[in-house]
Design an enzyme around this catalytic site. Structure first.
Site, PDB file in Angstrom:
ATOM      1  N   SER A  22      11.273  -1.898   7.340  1.00 25.44           N
ATOM      2  CA  SER A  22      11.575  -2.450   6.019  1.00 25.44           C
ATOM      3  C   SER A  22      12.673  -1.638   5.353  1.00 25.44           C
ATOM      4  CB  SER A  22      10.321  -2.442   5.132  1.00 25.44           C
ATOM      5  OG  SER A  22      10.058  -1.130   4.647  1.00 25.44           O
ATOM      6  N   SER A  24      12.542  -0.159   2.354  1.00 20.54           N
ATOM      7  CA  SER A  24      12.040   0.627   1.223  1.00 20.54           C
ATOM      8  C   SER A  24      12.644   2.026   1.143  1.00 20.54           C
ATOM      9  CB  SER A  24      10.512   0.740   1.295  1.00 20.54           C
ATOM     10  OG  SER A  24      10.105   1.549   2.378  1.00 20.54           O
ATOM     11  N   LYS A  85       7.821   7.528   3.474  1.00 19.79           N
ATOM     12  CA  LYS A  85       8.347   7.682   2.125  1.00 19.79           C
ATOM     13  C   LYS A  85       8.824   9.121   1.943  1.00 19.79           C
ATOM     14  CE  LYS A  85       6.783   3.523   1.143  1.00 19.79           C
ATOM     15  NZ  LYS A  85       7.706   2.366   0.956  1.00 19.79           N
ATOM     16  N   SER A 175       9.955  -0.785  -3.238  1.00 22.10           N
ATOM     17  CA  SER A 175       9.148   0.129  -2.440  1.00 22.10           C
ATOM     18  C   SER A 175       7.705   0.124  -2.923  1.00 22.10           C
ATOM     19  CB  SER A 175       9.713   1.554  -2.540  1.00 22.10           C
ATOM     20  OG  SER A 175       8.866   2.482  -1.887  1.00 22.10           O
TER      21      SER A 175
END
Length: 226
Positions: A22, A24, A85, A175
């Site tokens: 993705s 994010s 992250k 996100s």
């Protein structure tokens, strides 16, 4: 046979490959990036291994992550899912965002506009401002803010419990992270530290399509350290 065993040992205890599914973590990581994650960076828990060890509680040989690390961890709601992250908050911290600026224990993080990010996946507004953030420990990295003033750019205060961490995606307006459904991440769920991009393919090309590599390889991203 020895080569297979060596590869299994390396993957289990040292380095595990992950693909980025993705956007994010744009602009740091793009869909089609493949990274190596060091499993040993923060010690080991039962979630560090392909087959979870039910007798292993907490972390062994634990080392505390540093602010700004890009970390792979298990999604607290469903530990079969891996998330990636950037680590912002350590145990005991108070984290808040005010007008897109992170505040750690009441002190704003340095954030300056520094270039643009061209997002070819967007049909409108493909040119997005980039911002450089600098953590108190000196670690700097780039983020993007697609919708300045969006509801996600100003938050309440998040207090990070002991034994937990607070994470944000670098693509701040796109996100799922500790502001929302991820919440605080227990230390036990950390898998490892993202270290380097070893492969990067554009146009949704699967890694096994070797004949597409010459055309669709993003050569400038290979061996980018994170």
């Amino acid at each position: 046979m020895q080569a297979i065993l060596l590869a299994m040992v390396l993957r289990t205890f040292l380095f595990q490959p992950f693909s980025i599914p993705s956007g994010s973590m744009k602009p740091t990581l793009l869909v089609g990036d493949y990274i190596f994650v060091s499993k040993y960076s923060y010690g080991y828990s039962k979630y560090s291994f392909p087959f979870r060890l039910p007798f292993l509680s907490g972390r062994i040989w634990e080392r505390i992550p540093e602010r700004g690390d890009v970390v792979v961890f298990k999604f607290p709601v469903d530990t079969n899912k891996d998330y990636i992250k950037r680590l912002i908050g350590l145990p005991g911290d108070k984290i808040q965002m005010i007008d897109s600026v992170i505040h750690i224990n009441g002190i704003p993080v340095r954030r300056v506009e520094n270039g643009i990010f061209f997002d070819k996946t967007r049909f409108y507004q493909p040119i997005i401002p980039e911002f450089e953030e600098s953590m108190p420990n000196g670690r700097s990295y780039k983020t993007i803010d697609l919708f300045p003033g969006d509801v996600s750019d100003t938050t309440g205060i998040f207090e990070v419990p002991e034994g937990h961490y607070f994470f944000l995606g670098d693509n701040r307006d796109n996100s799922s992270d500790s502001r929302y459904d991820v919440g605080m991440v227990p230390a036990e769920l950390l898998v490892g530290k993202a270290q380097v991009i070893f492969l990067s393919l554009d146009n949704d090309v699967a890694a096994w399509k070797l004949w597409r590599w010459p055309k669709d390889m993003r050569w400038n991203r290979i061996f980018t350290f994170l």
